[in-house]
Design a protein around this motif. Structure first.
Motif, PDB file in Angstrom:
ATOM      1  N   ARG A 113       5.844 -69.500 -96.074  1.00 20.12           N
ATOM      2  CA  ARG A 113       4.521 -70.067 -95.789  1.00 20.12           C
ATOM      3  C   ARG A 113       3.653 -69.144 -94.924  1.00 20.12           C
ATOM      4  N   ARG A 114       4.290 -68.453 -93.975  1.00 17.51           N
ATOM      5  CA  ARG A 114       3.497 -67.578 -93.083  1.00 17.51           C
ATOM      6  C   ARG A 114       2.859 -66.417 -93.845  1.00 17.51           C
ATOM      7  N   GLU A 115       3.480 -66.009 -94.941  1.00 15.12           N
ATOM      8  CA  GLU A 115       2.887 -64.935 -95.743  1.00 15.12           C
ATOM      9  C   GLU A 115       1.634 -65.440 -96.468  1.00 15.12           C
ATOM     10  N   TYR A 116       1.740 -66.658 -96.977  1.00 20.48           N
ATOM     11  CA  TYR A 116       0.575 -67.245 -97.651  1.00 20.48           C
ATOM     12  C   TYR A 116      -0.571 -67.402 -96.646  1.00 20.48           C
ATOM     13  N   GLU A 117      -0.227 -67.820 -95.428  1.00 19.25           N
ATOM     14  CA  GLU A 117      -1.253 -67.974 -94.389  1.00 19.25           C
ATOM     15  C   GLU A 117      -1.862 -66.625 -94.007  1.00 19.25           C
ATOM     16  N   ALA A 118      -1.039 -65.563 -94.023  1.00 22.06           N
ATOM     17  CA  ALA A 118      -1.562 -64.219 -93.716  1.00 22.06           C
ATOM     18  C   ALA A 118      -2.554 -63.784 -94.795  1.00 22.06           C
ATOM     19  N   TYR A 119      -2.272 -64.169 -96.028  1.00 20.59           N
ATOM     20  CA  TYR A 119      -3.222 -63.863 -97.112  1.00 20.59           C
ATOM     21  C   TYR A 119      -4.538 -64.614 -96.886  1.00 20.59           C
ATOM     22  N   LEU A 120      -4.444 -65.883 -96.479  1.00 18.48           N
ATOM     23  CA  LEU A 120      -5.662 -66.680 -96.248  1.00 18.48           C
ATOM     24  C   LEU A 120      -6.431 -66.179 -95.028  1.00 18.48           C
ATOM     25  N   HIS A 121      -5.681 -65.793 -93.980  1.00 18.92           N
ATOM     26  CA  HIS A 121      -6.307 -65.398 -92.710  1.00 18.92           C
ATOM     27  C   HIS A 121      -5.700 -64.086 -92.227  1.00 18.92           C
ATOM     28  N   PRO A 122      -6.037 -62.969 -92.870  1.00 12.53           N
ATOM     29  CA  PRO A 122      -5.413 -61.694 -92.484  1.00 12.53           C
ATOM     30  C   PRO A 122      -5.780 -61.285 -91.073  1.00 12.53           C
ATOM     31  N   ARG A 123      -4.763 -60.825 -90.319  1.00 13.78           N
ATOM     32  CA  ARG A 123      -5.008 -60.419 -88.935  1.00 13.78           C
ATOM     33  C   ARG A 123      -4.582 -58.985 -88.674  1.00 13.78           C
ATOM     34  N   LYS A 124      -3.586 -58.508 -89.423  1.00 10.67           N
ATOM     35  CA  LYS A 124      -3.075 -57.158 -89.172  1.00 10.67           C
ATOM     36  C   LYS A 124      -3.722 -56.186 -90.160  1.00 10.67           C
ATOM     37  N   ILE A 125      -3.682 -54.914 -89.801  1.00 10.88           N
ATOM     38  CA  ILE A 125      -4.380 -53.920 -90.633  1.00 10.88           C
ATOM     39  C   ILE A 125      -3.837 -53.902 -92.061  1.00 10.88           C
ATOM     40  N   LEU A 126      -2.503 -54.050 -92.202  1.00  9.00           N
ATOM     41  CA  LEU A 126      -1.937 -54.000 -93.560  1.00  9.00           C
ATOM     42  C   LEU A 126      -2.224 -55.274 -94.354  1.00  9.00           C
ATOM     43  N   GLU A 127      -2.772 -56.269 -93.683  1.00 12.76           N
ATOM     44  CA  GLU A 127      -3.057 -57.527 -94.385  1.00 12.76           C
ATOM     45  C   GLU A 127      -4.415 -57.488 -95.113  1.00 12.76           C
ATOM     46  N   VAL A 128      -5.007 -56.287 -95.190  1.00 13.19           N
ATOM     47  CA  VAL A 128      -6.186 -56.144 -96.062  1.00 13.19           C
ATOM     48  C   VAL A 128      -5.737 -55.855 -97.501  1.00 13.19           C
ATOM     49  N   ALA A 129      -4.451 -55.604 -97.693  1.00 11.65           N
ATOM     50  CA  ALA A 129      -3.976 -55.151 -99.021  1.00 11.65           C
ATOM     51  C   ALA A 129      -3.568 -56.316 -99.923  1.00 11.65           C
ATOM     52  N   TYR A 130      -4.250 -57.434 -99.780  1.00 13.17           N
ATOM     53  CA  TYR A 130      -4.056 -58.552-100.710  1.00 13.17           C
ATOM     54  C   TYR A 130      -5.205 -58.523-101.714  1.00 13.17           C
ATOM     55  N   ASN A 131      -4.863 -58.625-102.986  1.00 16.00           N
ATOM     56  CA  ASN A 131      -5.861 -58.530-104.053  1.00 16.00           C
ATOM     57  C   ASN A 131      -6.149 -59.928-104.601  1.00 16.00           C
ATOM     58  N   GLN A 132      -7.345 -60.426-104.337  1.00 15.30           N
ATOM     59  CA  GLN A 132      -7.734 -61.786-104.780  1.00 15.30           C
ATOM     60  C   GLN A 132      -7.466 -61.997-106.268  1.00 15.30           C
ATOM     61  N   ALA A 133      -7.637 -60.914-107.045  1.00 16.47           N
ATOM     62  CA  ALA A 133      -7.478 -61.038-108.509  1.00 16.47           C
ATOM     63  C   ALA A 133      -6.065 -61.469-108.894  1.00 16.47           C
ATOM     64  N   ASP A 134      -5.088 -61.241-108.018  1.00 14.11           N
ATOM     65  CA  ASP A 134      -3.698 -61.634-108.327  1.00 14.11           C
ATOM     66  C   ASP A 134      -3.507 -63.143-108.266  1.00 14.11           C
ATOM     67  N   PHE A 135      -4.430 -63.835-107.586  1.00 15.52           N
ATOM     68  CA  PHE A 135      -4.225 -65.264-107.318  1.00 15.52           C
ATOM     69  C   PHE A 135      -5.312 -66.146-107.941  1.00 15.52           C
ATOM     70  N   ALA A 136      -6.271 -65.507-108.637  1.00 17.27           N
ATOM     71  CA  ALA A 136      -7.432 -66.238-109.154  1.00 17.27           C
ATOM     72  C   ALA A 136      -7.047 -67.287-110.192  1.00 17.27           C
TER      73      ALA A 136
END
Ligand SMILES: [Zn+2]
Length: 250
Positions: A113-136
């Motif tokens: 669950r914490r990974e899903y939350e990181a995608y919703l609310h990225p806080r760390k620099i590497l958490e910019v590497a989520y691609n919205q197109a993967d979840f659309a």
């Protein structure tokens, strides 16, 4: 004993070390509940019509642009239908691990669950590497919480309803909810540590220092664990391409 295929679903080569091609580990397991995929690499949409962030990522990573690497193509070549993949377990939601989700829209997608939350609310620099197109497409999310369970001495979550056993093993740091995935394999286990270890499990000092800013704090513990448990097959999320060839995968 389940049959577990090791697939490479994304090839790249970094500037260092030179002349070493790297593949992305995906596991395809035949379970009592149908096919189970651990991580997906890049999907068809990444190869055929990449979003801008994926285009930039592929250029920087010197990616091989071959849609035949997509998990869905490999599943088909092995003689199954994409809908035979019933469960997908993700170490984390980065674009090079979750890119294949749209190719399996009916699969149950398991993630901490914490990974899903990181995608919703990225806080760390590497958490910019989520691609919205993967979840659309609206994945069938199964978000899992930790409940005082252990796999060996790691905090871990046993995924309900999957036999043989499958566990999310908490290895946070690369991203806030990053996990390893352990699959029961007869008397032993296969344990994919995702991006919490250097490429190809290089535990030498230089590699660990090089990768340290991006992989989190688990290397000493995982190195000791691998030495103490030769019966457990430990993999990094990214291995040398030569290694895949030796394994008989692409
Ligand atoms: Zn990652």
């Amino acid at each position: 004993m389940p049959i577990i295929h090791i697939l490479n679903c994304f090839s790249k080569s970094l500037p260092w070390p030179p002349h070493r091609e790297i593949g992305a580990v995906c596991l395809l397991a035949e379970t009592n509940q149908g096919l189970l995929l651990v991580d997906t690499g890049l999907g068809l949409h990444d190869y055929e019509k990449p979003a801008r962030m994926m285009r930039d990522f592929m250029r920087v990573m010197r990616a091989v642009k071959d849609p035949e690497l997509a998990a869905v193509r490999q599943v088909t070549r092995l003689g199954w239908k994409p809908t035979d993949v019933r469960h997908i377990i993700l170490t984390h939601l980065h674009l090079d691990h979750a890119g294949g989700l749209p190719d399996f829209p009916k699969a149950q997608v398991h993630v901490y669950r914490r990974e899903y939350e990181a995608y919703l609310h990225p806080r760390k620099i590497l958490e910019v590497a989520y691609n919205q197109a993967d979840f659309a497409h609206g994945p069938q999310w199964n978000l899992h919480e930790l409940h005082n369970e252990k796999w060996y001495d790691f905090d871990a979550i046993r995924l309900p309803g999957i036999e043989p056993e499958a566990w999310l093993v908490l290895l946070t740091g690369h991203t806030s909810g990053h996990c390893g995935v352990a699959l029961r394999n007869g008397p032993g286990w296969i344990f994919c540590c995702g991006d919490s270890v250097p490429v190809n499990l290089q535990f030498d000092f230089v590699s660990v220092m090089l990768y340290r800013p991006t992989i989190g704090p688990h290397v000493p513990r995982l190195k000791a664990f691998s030495e103490a448990h030769p019966e457990i097959r430990i993999l990094a999320g990214h291995m040398w391409l030569d290694w895949f060839k030796k394994e008989g995968s692409q």
